[in-house]
Design a protein around this motif. Structure first.
Motif, PDB file in Angstrom:
ATOM      1  N   GLN A 144      -4.945   9.734   2.457  1.00 44.28           N
ATOM      2  CA  GLN A 144      -3.790   8.907   2.826  1.00 44.28           C
ATOM      3  C   GLN A 144      -3.222   8.179   1.605  1.00 44.28           C
ATOM      4  N   THR A 145      -4.110   7.690   0.742  1.00 45.43           N
ATOM      5  CA  THR A 145      -3.652   7.015  -0.470  1.00 45.43           C
ATOM      6  C   THR A 145      -2.859   7.970  -1.352  1.00 45.43           C
ATOM      7  N   LEU A 146      -3.331   9.220  -1.453  1.00 40.36           N
ATOM      8  CA  LEU A 146      -2.611  10.213  -2.250  1.00 40.36           C
ATOM      9  C   LEU A 146      -1.222  10.461  -1.682  1.00 40.36           C
ATOM     10  N   ARG A 147      -1.132  10.592  -0.358  1.00 42.81           N
ATOM     11  CA  ARG A 147       0.177  10.828   0.256  1.00 42.81           C
ATOM     12  C   ARG A 147       1.104   9.634   0.051  1.00 42.81           C
ATOM     13  N   VAL A 148       0.559   8.433   0.203  1.00 39.93           N
ATOM     14  CA  VAL A 148       1.378   7.234  -0.019  1.00 39.93           C
ATOM     15  C   VAL A 148       1.862   7.188  -1.462  1.00 39.93           C
ATOM     16  N   LEU A 192      -4.819  -5.649  -2.874  1.00 39.53           N
ATOM     17  CA  LEU A 192      -4.974  -6.792  -1.976  1.00 39.53           C
ATOM     18  C   LEU A 192      -5.723  -6.443  -0.697  1.00 39.53           C
ATOM     19  N   GLY A 193      -6.301  -5.235  -0.644  1.00 41.77           N
ATOM     20  CA  GLY A 193      -7.140  -4.887   0.496  1.00 41.77           C
ATOM     21  C   GLY A 193      -6.701  -3.662   1.260  1.00 41.77           C
ATOM     22  N   MET A 194      -5.480  -3.195   1.034  1.00 42.43           N
ATOM     23  CA  MET A 194      -5.021  -2.032   1.784  1.00 42.43           C
ATOM     24  C   MET A 194      -5.796  -0.780   1.407  1.00 42.43           C
ATOM     25  N   ALA A 195      -6.345  -0.704   0.184  1.00 38.55           N
ATOM     26  CA  ALA A 195      -7.083   0.491  -0.242  1.00 38.55           C
ATOM     27  C   ALA A 195      -8.283   0.744   0.658  1.00 38.55           C
ATOM     28  N   ARG A 196      -8.918  -0.311   1.149  1.00 34.26           N
ATOM     29  CA  ARG A 196     -10.091  -0.142   2.019  1.00 34.26           C
ATOM     30  C   ARG A 196      -9.704   0.345   3.402  1.00 34.26           C
ATOM     31  N   ARG A 197      -8.428   0.228   3.749  1.00 32.13           N
ATOM     32  CA  ARG A 197      -7.984   0.637   5.081  1.00 32.13           C
ATOM     33  C   ARG A 197      -7.371   2.033   5.085  1.00 32.13           C
TER      34      ARG A 197
END
Length: 510
Positions: free
Chosen positions: A20-24, A10-15
Motif C-alpha cells: 500500500q505504501t508503494l502504491r501511495v 507521524l504514524g501512518m506508515a504503521r497503518r
C-alpha cells in the motif's frame, strides 16, 4: 515528497502495508508531476483570485489614482518593449542547459541499458519461467531483474547462491515478484523522471525511496504466502547483504539489491495491515492538499501574468458605455503581460499612472468636451508615460516609429497640420492644453475617416492614414487583430488597448 514522508513518519506508515505504501508513493509522484499541468489548464479556463475581483475592476474614472511613487527609468528605449523585456539573459541559457543535461542523462542511462542487454544475452541460461529468462550472473554481484521492450524479461542470479538451494529459490522468487508487480516496466517511468529532474536532489531522493519501497513490497508479498517462511527469507536477505555490501551499480530504474537490510528483516515479522481504505484515504487527503498547492505554485511561477480569459473578464467588467472599446486578443494579452510581469513594463506604467494623476483632469476635460472617450488617455500613457517631453528627450516611449514631443508625442508634420507651431523658440507641442486640443481633433478626424472603428483610428494615429489605407486596400481586411497577427500593422493598437485595461485596473501593478 516531504509531505508524504511527514505523513508516514507521524504514524501512518504503521497503518499501511508495504505494498500500500508503494502504491501511495507512486500515486503521489504522479500527482506531483501531473497536477501542475492540470492547474495550468484550470488557470486558463477560470479567472482565479486574488489576481482581480470584479468589484476592484470596475472603473472609477473620477477617483484620483493613489499609487506609490514610480521609479524613474533612465534607459533610452525607442519602440515597443522587446519580446524578452525583463527576462534575464541567463533564463534561456539555464533552460537550455537543463534540457541538454536531461537529454544527456537519459542518453547515458539508455546506453547503459543497451550494454546491460548485450551482457545478459551472453550469460548462461538456467531456466525459463514463463517469458522470464533466469540467467547466471557474476559470483560477486547481486541479483536483479530487468525488462526490455520487445526483448523480454530477465532475472539475474549471482553464482554464489547456487551452493544454497533455498537461497537460490527465494532469490528467484523475489526477482520474479518484481516482474509480477510491474516494477521492471515502471522502471522506465522512473528513468524518465530521473532524467527530467536529474538536477533536483529531492526528486532523486523520492526516486530512491520508491526503489526501497519496491523491495519492501516484494518482501511482503513473498512472506505473506504459504511457500516462503519469514525466517528463511530473513536469512537469505542477510546473506545477500553480506555478499553485496553496497548498492549495485545498475542503470537508473533497474531493480536490484536495496538497503537497509535490517529494516527489511524487521518488516518481515511486523503485523501487516490489510485494509485498503486507509491507503485510499491518504491518497485522497494528499490530493486535497496538493491540488491547491499546484494552483498556487502555477500562479506563483506565472507571477502576475494575466490569462486570455481573465483579460476578457477585465475588459467586460470595466467597459463603460461610450468609452473606448477593448477587443481582447492574444496580442493584447501579450502586451498587458509585458506591462504587468516585466520590470521595465511595470516601471513605465507606474510612472504613467502617477503622472496621469497630475494631468488627468486637464486631459480628460478636453476629451470630454469633444465627446471623445476617456480611454484615449491610454494613448498618452503609451506615448510618453503622460510626460511633457521635448523631442530630444531620452526618456522611454512604448510607441514604435518616429519620436515626437509633448504628452501626445506629435511629430512636426502632424503637429503643424493641426495648427501647432513647431519652431526653434516656440514648440507648442510642449503646451499641454494646446497639444491636447490638437490630439482631440486628430482623434475625431481618424474616427470619422475609419467609420467609427477606434482600433483602425489608433493604428493610423501611430502609422499614419496612408499606411492604414494601403493595408485596407491591399488586404480587404478591416479586422485589426488579423492585420496585427499577419504583420500588416504593428502592435501599437494592441499596446494601447492593454494600457486601457491597466488604466481601468491599476491594481494589476500592485
Amino acid at each position: 515528497f516531504g509531505l508524504l514522508r511527514a505523513v508516514l513518519g507521524l504514524g501512518m506508515a504503521r497503518r499501511l502495508s508495504a505494498r500500500q505504501t508503494l502504491r501511495v508513493g507512486r500515486v503521489t509522484l504522479g500527482l506531483a508531476v501531473l497536477l501542475p499541468f492540470g492547474a495550468l489548464a484550470v488557470r486558463e479556463l477560470l479567472p482565479v483570485a486574488p489576481l482581480f475581483t470584479f468589484e476592484r475592476s470596475l472603473v472609477r474614472y473620477t477617483a484620483p489614482l493613489a499609487l506609490p511613487e514610480a521609479r524613474s527609468s533612465r534607459v533610452a528605449v525607442s519602440g515597443p518593449v522587446p519580446e524578452d523585456a525583463g527576462v534575464p539573459d541567463a533564463v534561456p541559457a539555464v533552460a537550455l542547459g537543463l534540457g541538454v543535461g536531461a537529454f544527456g542523462f537519459l542518453a547515458w542511462e539508455l546506453r547503459r541499458y543497451l550494454r546491460l542487454l548485450r551482457g545478459l544475452e551472453a550469460l548462461p541460461l538456467l531456466r525459463r519461467v514463463g517469458r522470464v529468462r533466469v540467467v547466471l550472473g557474476d559470483t560477486a554481484g547481486g541479483a536483479f531483474s530487468v525488462w526490455f521492450p520487445g526483448r523480454g524479461a530477465w532475472v539475474v542470479v549471482p553464482a554464489g547462491v547456487l551452493e544454497d538451494a533455498e537461497a537460490f529459490r527465494l532469490t528467484v522468487r523475489h526477482e520474479l515478484q518484481h516482474h509480477r508487480q510491474r516494477d521492471t516496466v515502471l522502471a522506465y517511468a522512473r528513468l524518465g523522471f530521473d532524467s527530467a529532474f536529474f538536477w533536483n536532489p529531492f526528486a532523486r531522493l523520492f526516486s530512491r525511496w520508491l526503489a526501497d519501497c519496491q523491495e519492501f513490497a516484494c518482501d511482503e508479498a513473498l512472506v505473506t504466502g504459504p511457500r516462503v517462511p519469514a525466517e528463511a527469507y530473513a536469512r537469505c536477505l542477510l546473506q545477500a547483504s553480506l555478499r553485496v555490501p553496497g548498492a549495485l551499480s545498475l542503470p537508473a530504474g533497474v531493480t536490484g539489491m536495496s538497503h537497509p537490510t535490517v529494516r527489511r528483516i524487521h518488516m518481515l515479522f511486523e503485523p501487516r495491515p490489510r485494509r485498503s481504505g486507509r491507503a485510499l484515504g491518504l491518497v485522497f487527503s494528499l490530493t486535497l492538499v496538493l491540488a491547491p498547492l499546484a494552483l498556487w505554485a502555477q500562479g506563483a511561477v506565472r507571477g502576475r501574468a494575466v490569462s486570455l480569459t481573465e483579460a476578457r473578464a477585465l475588459a467586460a467588467a470595466g467597459q463603460k458605455e461610450g468609452d473606448l472599446p477593448v477587443v481582447v486578443d492574444a496580442a493584447v494579452v501579450a502586451q498587458l503581460n509585458r506591462f504587468v510581469t516585466t520590470p521595465k513594463g511595470r516601471d513605465f506604467m507606474r510612472k504613467a499612472l502617477v503622472n496621469l494623476a497630475v494631468h488627468r483632469e486637464a486631459l480628460a476635460g478636453t476629451l470630454r468636451s469633444k465627446s471623445l472617450p476617456e480611454g484615449l488617455l491610454a494613448v498618452a500613457m503609451v506615448e510618453s508615460a503622460v510626460s511633457n517631453l521635448p523631442e530630444t528627450s531620452r526618456e522611454p516611449s512604448l510607441a514604435p516609429g518616429q519620436r515626437g514631443a509633448g504628452v501626445w508625442m506629435f511629430i512636426p508634420e502632424t503637429a503643424r497640420r493641426f495648427g501647432l507651431k513647431v519652431e526653434a523658440g516656440n514648440d507648442e507641442r510642449l503646451d499641454v492644453a494646446r497639444e491636447t486640443e490638437a490630439a482631440a481633433a486628430l482623434f475625431q478626424a481618424l474616427h470619422a475617416r475609419y467609420g467609427g472603428d477606434w482600433r483602425l483610428a489608433l493604428a493610423a494615429y501611430n502609422q499614419g492614414e496612408g499606411v492604414v489605407d494601403r493595408v485596407l486596400k491591399e488586404t480587404g481586411v478591416r479586422d485589426v487583430s488579423e492585420l496585427t497577427r499577419t504583420g500588416k500593422l504593428n502592435d501599437y493598437t494592441s499596446t494601447v488597448q492593454a494600457a486601457v485595461l491597466l488604466l481601468r485596473n491599476p491594481h494589476l501593478l500592485d
